[in-house]
Design a protein around this motif. Structure first.
Motif, mmCIF file in Angstrom:
data_model
loop_
_atom_site.group_PDB
_atom_site.id
_atom_site.type_symbol
_atom_site.label_atom_id
_atom_site.label_comp_id
_atom_site.label_asym_id
_atom_site.label_seq_id
_atom_site.Cartn_x
_atom_site.Cartn_y
_atom_site.Cartn_z
ATOM 1 N N SER A 216 -1.089 6.894 0.959
ATOM 2 C CA SER A 216 -1.694 6.426 2.196
ATOM 3 C C SER A 216 -2.068 4.955 2.124
ATOM 4 N N ILE A 217 -1.949 4.277 3.271
ATOM 5 C CA ILE A 217 -2.397 2.905 3.461
ATOM 6 C C ILE A 217 -3.416 2.909 4.589
ATOM 7 N N LEU A 218 -4.564 2.273 4.368
ATOM 8 C CA LEU A 218 -5.644 2.223 5.352
ATOM 9 C C LEU A 218 -5.934 0.778 5.735
ATOM 10 N N ASP A 219 -5.924 0.491 7.043
ATOM 11 C CA ASP A 219 -6.422 -0.784 7.538
ATOM 12 C C ASP A 219 -7.941 -0.707 7.497
ATOM 13 N N VAL A 220 -8.570 -1.500 6.633
ATOM 14 C CA VAL A 220 -10.000 -1.322 6.386
ATOM 15 C C VAL A 220 -10.852 -1.770 7.560
ATOM 16 N N ASP A 221 -10.289 -2.537 8.479
ATOM 17 C CA ASP A 221 -11.054 -2.965 9.655
ATOM 18 C C ASP A 221 -10.950 -1.962 10.802
ATOM 19 N N THR A 222 -9.737 -1.581 11.149
ATOM 20 C CA THR A 222 -9.539 -0.699 12.302
ATOM 21 C C THR A 222 -9.567 0.777 11.937
ATOM 22 N N LYS A 223 -9.346 1.076 10.667
ATOM 23 C CA LYS A 223 -9.235 2.434 10.124
ATOM 24 C C LYS A 223 -7.955 3.141 10.557
ATOM 25 N N GLU A 224 -7.014 2.393 11.118
ATOM 26 C CA GLU A 224 -5.678 2.941 11.323
ATOM 27 C C GLU A 224 -5.054 3.174 9.953
ATOM 28 N N PHE A 225 -4.246 4.231 9.828
ATOM 29 C CA PHE A 225 -3.629 4.480 8.530
ATOM 30 C C PHE A 225 -2.184 4.933 8.699
ATOM 31 N N TRP A 226 -1.445 4.763 7.614
ATOM 32 C CA TRP A 226 -0.042 5.149 7.550
ATOM 33 C C TRP A 226 0.148 5.980 6.285
ATOM 34 N N GLN A 227 1.078 6.925 6.341
ATOM 35 C CA GLN A 227 1.329 7.782 5.189
ATOM 36 C C GLN A 227 2.821 7.953 4.959
ATOM 37 N N SER A 228 3.174 8.113 3.704
ATOM 38 C CA SER A 228 4.542 8.495 3.365
ATOM 39 C C SER A 228 4.707 9.986 3.639
ATOM 40 N N ASP A 229 5.924 10.450 3.551
ATOM 41 C CA ASP A 229 6.136 11.888 3.459
ATOM 42 C C ASP A 229 5.485 12.365 2.163
ATOM 43 N N PRO A 230 5.166 13.661 2.042
ATOM 44 C CA PRO A 230 4.626 14.143 0.772
ATOM 45 C C PRO A 230 5.506 13.688 -0.394
ATOM 46 N N VAL A 231 4.879 13.133 -1.416
ATOM 47 C CA VAL A 231 5.642 12.483 -2.482
ATOM 48 C C VAL A 231 6.580 13.468 -3.173
ATOM 49 N N PHE A 232 6.173 14.722 -3.316
ATOM 50 C CA PHE A 232 7.013 15.680 -4.038
ATOM 51 C C PHE A 232 8.355 15.895 -3.360
#
Length: 244
Positions: A216-232
């Motif tokens: 996961s990646i989190l924008d620390v200001d807006t709290k919008e986030f992005w995620q990969s597919d499950p790594v496995f």
């Protein structure tokens, strides 16, 4: 002005890391803070370090030290085969270094040694892999091992009474030094969450990449986030740390 982006635990999942970075649509103005644990889990630990070393040449980055990063550094430096480490992702990291030259390993050791124990940004927000224990703040910590092994900070905020006001004498003093704290280390899946989770002033961005979750990646200001597919799903023939 660019974004400040915090990236949770990676654990050797290079394919998933590349995917989530693409989904976040990075710009040259963004500052990316990696919260540690780049290695141990999936089969591309050494290759993650290769990628990050190249990535920092093109982007503004801060790299925080995780406990698994320190374990791999010790193995590279002293051939330290800690049996607990071997059961918790170490074998996959050892395998990933099979064809690496002594010179390239030296470059990786320099990278591991350059990692920061914690980072404080210009808004006094704290970034640390695991936590800290000293009630006066991270600068007063006695032993740096706490920054990448401690779990009591996260345990504190998930168990505390959130109705306690900050000016109450029983409010945890550890939480009064920074408006927000961003951590990894303990997967939020342990409390039934799938996305970056907030408790009190602490945001946990470890969404279980070493096991069944995504990076996961989190924008620390807006709290919008992005995620990969499950790594496995990128490593269907592997177990990651699901067998540990």
């Amino acid at each position: 002005m660019g974004r400040t982006l915090a990236i949770g635990d990676i654990h050797g999942g290079l394919k998933a890391l590349k995917q989530v970075l693409e989904r976040a649509k990075l710009t040259q103005d963004d500052h990316i803070i990696f919260l540690g644990d780049y290695v141990d889990g999936w089969s591309e630990s050494a290759q993650v370090i290769d990628f990050l070393m190249e990535f920092k040449q093109k982007h503004s980055c801060t790299f925080i030290r995780g406990n698994h990063d320190e374990l791999v550094r010790k193995w590279l430096e002293n051939d330290d085969l800690n049996p607990k480490w071997l059961k918790h992702g170490g074998r996959s990291s050892i395998f990933s270094y099979t064809d690496y030259t002594k010179e390239r390993i030296e470059e990786h050791m320099n990278f591991f040694e350059s990692l920061e124990n914690y980072h404080i940004d210009d808004k006094n927000r704290l970034y640390v892999h695991a936590g800290f224990q000293n009630q006066n703040g991270p600068a007063f910590e006695w032993d740096p091992i706490v920054f990448y092994w401690d779990r009591t900070l996260w345990e504190l905020v998930i168990a505390m009474d959130h109705s306690i006001p900050k000016d109450d004498p029983t409010y945890p003093k550890r939480l009064t030094h920074h408006p927000e704290i961003f951590i990894g280390h303990t997967p939020v899946t342990r409390i039934g969450e799938e996305n970056p989770a907030q408790r009190a002033t602490v945001w946990n961005v470890d969404t279980g990449a070493a096991f069944k979750g995504p990076i996961s990646i989190l924008d620390v200001d807006t709290k919008e986030f992005w995620q990969s597919d499950p790594v496995f799903t990128f490593y269907p023939e592997e177990n990651g740390r699901n067998e540990s």
